[in-house]
Scaffold this motif. Structure first.
Motif, PDB file in Angstrom:
ATOM      1  N   LEU A 191      -4.604  -5.788 -10.103  1.00 43.25           N
ATOM      2  CA  LEU A 191      -3.576  -4.957 -10.709  1.00 43.25           C
ATOM      3  C   LEU A 191      -2.537  -4.617  -9.648  1.00 43.25           C
ATOM      4  O   LEU A 191      -2.873  -4.101  -8.585  1.00 43.25           O
ATOM      5  CB  LEU A 191      -4.188  -3.680 -11.286  1.00 43.25           C
ATOM      6  CG  LEU A 191      -3.231  -2.709 -11.985  1.00 43.25           C
ATOM      7  CD1 LEU A 191      -2.510  -3.378 -13.139  1.00 43.25           C
ATOM      8  CD2 LEU A 191      -4.004  -1.488 -12.478  1.00 43.25           C
ATOM      9  N   VAL A 218      -6.585   4.378 -10.958  1.00 43.01           N
ATOM     10  CA  VAL A 218      -7.026   3.539 -12.071  1.00 43.01           C
ATOM     11  C   VAL A 218      -8.402   4.019 -12.528  1.00 43.01           C
ATOM     12  O   VAL A 218      -9.332   4.115 -11.705  1.00 43.01           O
ATOM     13  CB  VAL A 218      -7.104   2.057 -11.649  1.00 43.01           C
ATOM     14  CG1 VAL A 218      -7.512   1.181 -12.836  1.00 43.01           C
ATOM     15  CG2 VAL A 218      -5.768   1.591 -11.082  1.00 43.01           C
ATOM     16  N   ASP A 248     -11.553   3.660 -15.656  1.00 45.51           N
ATOM     17  CA  ASP A 248     -12.044   2.776 -16.697  1.00 45.51           C
ATOM     18  C   ASP A 248     -12.216   3.540 -18.013  1.00 45.51           C
ATOM     19  O   ASP A 248     -11.815   4.711 -18.130  1.00 45.51           O
ATOM     20  CB  ASP A 248     -13.360   2.117 -16.261  1.00 45.51           C
ATOM     21  CG  ASP A 248     -14.449   3.139 -15.945  1.00 45.51           C
ATOM     22  OD1 ASP A 248     -14.312   4.313 -16.371  1.00 45.51           O
ATOM     23  OD2 ASP A 248     -15.432   2.772 -15.279  1.00 45.51           O
ATOM     24  N   VAL A 254      -9.986  -4.827  -9.069  1.00 43.92           N
ATOM     25  CA  VAL A 254     -10.015  -4.426 -10.473  1.00 43.92           C
ATOM     26  C   VAL A 254     -10.337  -5.654 -11.315  1.00 43.92           C
ATOM     27  O   VAL A 254      -9.547  -6.586 -11.400  1.00 43.92           O
ATOM     28  CB  VAL A 254      -8.667  -3.812 -10.906  1.00 43.92           C
ATOM     29  CG1 VAL A 254      -8.719  -3.394 -12.366  1.00 43.92           C
ATOM     30  CG2 VAL A 254      -8.329  -2.631 -10.016  1.00 43.92           C
ATOM     31  N   TYR A 291      -7.938  -0.370 -18.841  1.00 37.81           N
ATOM     32  CA  TYR A 291      -7.976   0.760 -17.928  1.00 37.81           C
ATOM     33  C   TYR A 291      -6.835   1.732 -18.257  1.00 37.81           C
ATOM     34  O   TYR A 291      -5.918   1.416 -19.032  1.00 37.81           O
ATOM     35  CB  TYR A 291      -7.829   0.299 -16.479  1.00 37.81           C
ATOM     36  CG  TYR A 291      -8.926  -0.619 -16.014  1.00 37.81           C
ATOM     37  CD1 TYR A 291     -10.064  -0.112 -15.405  1.00 37.81           C
ATOM     38  CD2 TYR A 291      -8.814  -1.997 -16.181  1.00 37.81           C
ATOM     39  CE1 TYR A 291     -11.079  -0.956 -14.978  1.00 37.81           C
ATOM     40  CE2 TYR A 291      -9.821  -2.854 -15.757  1.00 37.81           C
ATOM     41  CZ  TYR A 291     -10.960  -2.317 -15.170  1.00 37.81           C
ATOM     42  OH  TYR A 291     -11.960  -3.144 -14.749  1.00 37.81           O
ATOM     43  N   LEU A 344      -3.921   3.813 -16.219  1.00 36.41           N
ATOM     44  CA  LEU A 344      -3.214   3.868 -14.948  1.00 36.41           C
ATOM     45  C   LEU A 344      -2.435   5.184 -14.892  1.00 36.41           C
ATOM     46  O   LEU A 344      -1.542   5.420 -15.705  1.00 36.41           O
ATOM     47  CB  LEU A 344      -2.258   2.681 -14.833  1.00 36.41           C
ATOM     48  CG  LEU A 344      -1.464   2.551 -13.535  1.00 36.41           C
ATOM     49  CD1 LEU A 344      -2.400   2.322 -12.361  1.00 36.41           C
ATOM     50  CD2 LEU A 344      -0.474   1.396 -13.642  1.00 36.41           C
TER      51      LEU A 344
END
Length: 797
Positions: free
Chosen positions: A633, A652, A654, A676, A681, A683
Motif C-alpha cells: 500500500l 492501516v 484491518d 500489507v 482495510y 486507512l
C-alpha cells in the motif's frame, strides 16, 4: 520423511539458498569483473587506435561510425536475448559463452584487411559484449540485495575506470610501436579472457534453473530489421541520397512496419524479448526512456573524443589516451562514492538527478572546444561528463531491479541495458553522420580561405603528418569545430534524461534479496539447489506411487508455476509432520504419516502465504495451491490545494480494527507499506492543523496506491478584552461543543489573544473567566479562521 535429501546433497554447497557472505560475493565478483574488464579493455583499446586503423584501411568517416555502430547494434539486439536466457538457463554457462564469442570476434578483427571484414568482426564482438554487459548486472542482482548492491556497484565502476584508462594507453603504445602494429589491439585481451574463464569456473556458483527455453527469435529479427533500417537511413541520408527522397521514405516506412509487427509479436509471444507488461511499472518505463537518452549522449559523444585529440589537436594515440584521464577519473570517483551513498541511505534518485545534470553541463561546456582550446578547460569539462556517467549508468539499472519480481530480474535489467545500447547505436550513427557533414562544410570553407578549391571532402580520414602546414591547420580546425558541434547535439539528450528522471518515484532499496531466499521463509536445509529440489520432488512423487498418504499437485500464480515454494504439513495438534519444496515446474509431492485431517501451508517469496485443510485417506490427494502476489500500500497525502503534507500520521487497520501498519509521510507527502497483504482495510490519516480522514481501501496482489486529501481544520481565535482597559492576559478560555462537552482549554497571552485549531464544523460555545464569566456562541464552517472576540465586564462593587 520424503523430504530427506540424498547423501550427496546434504552438505552445504555454494548453490545454497542461504545469503552469500561478503567474501563469497567478492570471490564470485572477481571473475565477473575480470570478464567485464576484458570487454571494456578491448573496446577502449580499439577506440583510441581507430583513427589510425581507418586511415590505414583507406576508409571514410562513415566507416569509422559503422565500426562502432555495428558493435552497438549487435549488442543492442542480443542484450535482451541474453537477459531472457539468464532467466531460463545457467547464468554461469551463459557468461562464459559470451566471453568466448567476444574473444573470437576480437581474433577475427585482428585479421581484417578491409572495412567490411572489420565491421563484420565488430558485429561478432557485439554479440559477446551484449551478453557480458547484461549478465554482469543480472548475476549481481541474483547474489546481492538491492540495498547492498550500490556498494558492489562501486567495484564495477572502479573496474570500468581501470579498463577505460588502461585501454587507450595500451592501444596508443601498440599503435605507436612499429614492430607491433594496430592488429595487436584486438589480441591484447585474449590472456585476460582466458584468466576470466578459469576464475569464473572456480568462483561463480549460482542456483541453476532448468526449464524449457523459449527465445523470441521472431521478435529479435523484427527489431533487428527495424533498427538496422533506421541506422542505415541516418548514416547515408544527405550523403548517398537526399534527406527527402524515395530511399528515405522506403527505409522509414519499412522501419515503422517492422516496429508495429515487433509490438504485435511481443504481445502474443510466450517468452517475449521485451515483455510489454513490464512497462506498466512506471519506474521501468521511465528508467528505460532515461537510459535511451543517456546512451545517445554517452556513446554518441564520447566515441569521437579520440578523433578530437588525434585529428583536431594532433596528439599521438598514446597521448590521446592520457588526455581522457579526467573523464575516467570523474567516472571512477563518482561511481564509487555514489555507490557508497546509495548503500548507506537506500536512496538513489538525488544521485541520478545530479548525475544526469552533471552530464548536461559537461556536454554543454565541451561544445565550446576547438582545436586550440586550452587543455585544462577541456579536462574540467570531461570530468563533469565522467562524473555524470558514473552516477547514472549503474543506478538506472538498480532502481529497476528494486521493483521487479525475482524471476524478472534478468529481463528487466537487460531491458534497461537494451535501451541504453539502442540509444548509443542511434547516437553514434546520427551524430557520426552530422559530424561528417559538419567537417566537410568547415574544411571546404577553410581551404577556400587559403586559396585551395575542392569539390568534396575526399572521403578518407587524413594523416596530419602528411599534410602541408596551412592545410593541416584547416583540417584540425574543421575537426575541432565539428566535434564541438557533436557535443552540442548531445547536451539536449542529457537534459531530457534529467527531466525524465525527475518523474521517477523513489522507492527505498530493499535490504533483503528475494531471489536468494523467499521472504519470511527459512530455506529447506537438505535441498541445496534448484536442480536438486526438482529431482527430489520427482523422486518423492514417484517413490510413493499411487499408494495412500500422499498429497501432490502444483503451486501456481495464476497460470504460471511457482518454483521454490515451501509447503509445510501440520496435524490437528499443530505439529509439523512433513515438508517439501516445489520444483522449477511448480510440482510438489508431500507424504503424510497416515489417514486423517491435516493443514497444508504454502509460502513463497513475493507471495502471500496460503493454508488449506485436507483429508487424507488411502488414495493420493491431488491439490493445486494458488498463491497470489503479496500486496503493498502506497500513496500521497495532500492538502486541498495539492501541496504534499509532510509528517502526517498514516495508520492501516484491518477488518477487526487491529493496526497492521503505520508511519508518517515523507517530505513529498508519500507513504509506503510493503507488509500489507491483499484484503480490505481502513486507512486513517491525521495531521496538525488538518481535519483527520479515514477511507476504506482494497489491497490487491500488486502495489495499491491511494491518494488522500485532508481538509484544513477549522480554527477559532480572538482577543479577551475589558471595557475601557484593553486586552486581558492569563484569562482562562474554554471551548464547549454543542452537547456541552469540553473541547479545549487555554489561557490568553500577554496580548489577550487565544486560539483553538483543528476543529470540525459545528456549533461551539466559548467561555472566558478571570472577570465575571462570559459565554458566547460561535458557528464554524470548517473553511478557515473564525475570529471571535469577547468583552469582560468589571467585577461588582
Amino acid at each position: 520423511m520424503a523430504t530427506a535429501a540424498p547423501a550427496e546433497v546434504r552438505a552445504a554447497a555454494p548453490d545454497s539458498d542461504a545469503p552469500m557472505s561478503h567474501r563469497q560475493i567478492v570471490e564470485a565478483l572477481s571473475g565477473l569483473l575480470l570478464g567485464l574488464f576484458v570487454t571494456i579493455l578491448s573496446s577502449t583499446v580499439v577506440s583510441n587506435a581507430l583513427p589510425t586503423i581507418i586511415a590505414d584501411l583507406h576508409a571514410s568517416q562513415t566507416t569509422y561510425t559503422w565500426v562502432i555502430t555495428g558493435t552497438l547494434l549487435s549488442m543492442t539486439i542480443t542484450t535482451p536475448i541474453w537477459g531472457k536466457l539468464a532467466d531460463l538457463v545457467s547464468k554461469k554457462l551463459l557468461i562464459q559463452l559470451a566471453l568466448v564469442i567476444f574473444v573470437v570476434g576480437s581474433a577475427i578483427a585482428g585479421q581484417a584487411h578491409n572495412p567490411a571484414m572489420l565491421i563484420t568482426a565488430r558485429v561478432v564482438q557485439g554479440l559477446g559484449a551484449g551478453g557480458l554487459s547484461a549478465l554482469v548486472q543480472v548475476i549481481m542482482a541474483a547474489m546481492i540485495a538491492p540495498r547492498e548492491r550500490g556498494r558492489y556497484s562501486g567495484y564495477t565502476g572502479a573496474v570500468f575506470a581501470l579498463a577505460t584508462v588502461g585501454g587507450p594507453l595500451i592501444g596508443g603504445v601498440i599503435v605507436d610501436t612499429s614492430w607491433l602494429g594496430w592488429r595487436w589491439c584486438f589480441y591484447v585481451g585474449v590472456p585476460f579472457a582466458v584468466i576470466a574463464l578459469i576464475v569464473l569456473q572456480k568462483t561463480l556458483h549460482l542456483p541453476t534453473r532448468k526449464r524449457k527455453v523459449k527465445v523470441d527469435w521472431l521478435g529479435a529479427t523484427l527489431f533487428a530489421g527495424a533498427a538496422a533500417l533506421l541506422l542505415l537511413w541516418v548514416s547515408f541520408a544527405g550523403d548517398k541520397y537526399d534527406w527527402l527522397s524515395w530511399q528515405t521514405a522506403a527505409m522509414i516506412g519499412g522501419a515503422v512496419v517492422l516496429a508495429v509487427l515487433f509490438i504485435v509479436a511481443e504481445t502474443f509471444a510466450s517468452e517475449p524479448i521485451v515483455p510489454l507488461r513490464l512497462f506498466r511499472i512506471r519506474t521501468l518505463s521511465l528508467s528505460t526512456l532515461a537510459s535511451l537518452f543517456v546512451g545517445v549522449a554517452m556513446f554518441g559523444a564520447t566515441t569521437f573524443l579520440s578523433q578530437y585529440f588525434q585529428l583536431a589537436r594532433g596528439d599521438s594515440p598514446t597521448k590521446a589516451g592520457l588526455m581522457t584521464l579526467p573523464m575516467i577519473g570523474g567516472l571512477a570517483i563518482a561511481s564509487t562514492i555514489s555507490g557508497r551513498i546509495v548503500t548507506a541511505t537506500g536512496r538513489w534518485k538525488n544521485i541520478l538527478v545530479f548525475g544526469a545534470a552533471s552530464m548536461t553541463v559537461g556536454y554543454a561546456l565541451l561544445s565550446t572546444v576547438r582545436y586550440d582550446t586550452a587543455y585544462w578547460q577541456a579536462a574540467i569539462y570531461m570530468f563533469f561528463v565522467g562524473a555524470g556517467l558514473g552516477m547514472t549508468m549503474q543506478n538506472l539499472v538498480l532502481c529497476v531491479q528494486n521493483q521487479v519480481r525475482p524471476q524478472e530480474l534478468g529481463v528487466a535489467s537487460s531491458t534497461v541495458s537494451f535501451f541504453r545500447s539502442l540509444g548509443g547505436a542511434i547516437g553514434v550513427s546520427a551524430l557520426g553522420a552530422a559530424l561528417g557533414g559538419r567537417i566537410t562544410h568547415y574544411m571546404m570553407d577553410g581551404l577556400a580561405r587559403i586559396g585551395v578549391h575542392t569539390s568534396g571532402s575526399g572521403g578518407s580520414l587524413p594523416k596530419l603528418s602528411a599534410l602541408p602546414a596551412p592545410v593541416r591547420t584547416v583540417v584540425q580546425d574543421a575537426y575541432g569545430h565539428g566535434i564541438g558541434n557533436v557535443f552540442l547535439y548531445a547536451a539536449p539528450c542529457a537534459l531530457i534524461a534529467v527531466i525524465v528522471i525527475l518523474f521517477i518515484k523513489e522507492v527505498p532499496l530493499r535490504t533483503s534479496n528475494p531471489q536468494a531466499r523467499p521472504v519470511g521463509v527459512a530455506p529447506s536445509a537438505p535441498v541445496t539447489n534448484a536442480s536438486a529440489r526438482g529431482r527430489h520432488a520427482a523422486q518423492a512423487y514417484a517413490s510413493v506411487g499411487t499408494g495412500g498418504g500422499l498429497i501432490r499437485g502444483l503451486v501456481r500464480d495464476g497460470a504460471a508455476p511457482v518454483s521454490r515454494a515451501v509447503l509445510t504439513l501440520i496435524d490437528v495438534r499443530g505439529h509439523q509432520v512433513g515438508r517439501a519444496t516445489s520444483g522449477d515446474d511448480g510440482r510438489y509431492a508431500l507424504p503424510a504419516p497416515g489417514r486423517g485431517t491435516y493443514v497444508l501451508i504454502a509460502a513463497a517469496g513475493d507471495h502471500d502465504p496460503q493454508a488449506a485443510t485436507l483429508v487424507v485417506g488411502d488414495q493420493p490427494v491431488d491439490f493445486d495451491v494458488t498463491l497470489s502476489g503479496s500486496g503493498g500500500l502506497a500513496g500521497v497525502v495532500r492538502a486541498v490545494d495539492g501541496a504534499p503534507i509532510e509528517g502526517a500520521m498514516v495508520v492501516v487497520t484491518d477488518a477487526r480494527g487491529e493496526v497492521v501498519a503505520g508511519g508518517t509521510t515523507d517530505a513529498g507527502g508519500g507513504f509506503l507499506f510493503t507488509a500489507v497483504t491483499a484484503g480490505i482495510y481502513t486507512l486513517a490519516v491525521s495531521a496538525t492543523a488538518y481535519r483527520p480522514a479515514a477511507v476504506p481501501v482494497e489491497v490487491g496482489g500488486g502495489q495499491t496506491r491511494q491518494e488522500i486529501e485532508l481538509l484544513p481544520g477549522a480554527r477559532v481565535r480572538g482577543t479577551i478584552r475589558v471595557e475601557g482597559r484593553g486586552p486581558v492576559p492569563d484569562a482562562r478560555v474554554t471551548l464547549l461543543d454543542a452537547a456541552g462537552n469540553i473541547v479545549g482549554v487555554t489561557t490568553t497571552g500577554p496580548d489577550g489573544e487565544y486560539a483553538f485549531t483543528g476543529l470540525t464544523e459545528g456549533e461551539y460555545t466559548v467561555t472566558a473567566t478571570g472577570y465575571p464569566l462570559v459565554a458566547s456562541g460561535v458557528d464554524l464552517t470548517g473553511r478557515g479562521d473564525g475570529a471571535h472576540d469577547l468583552w469582560l465586564g468589571h467585577p461588582a462593587g
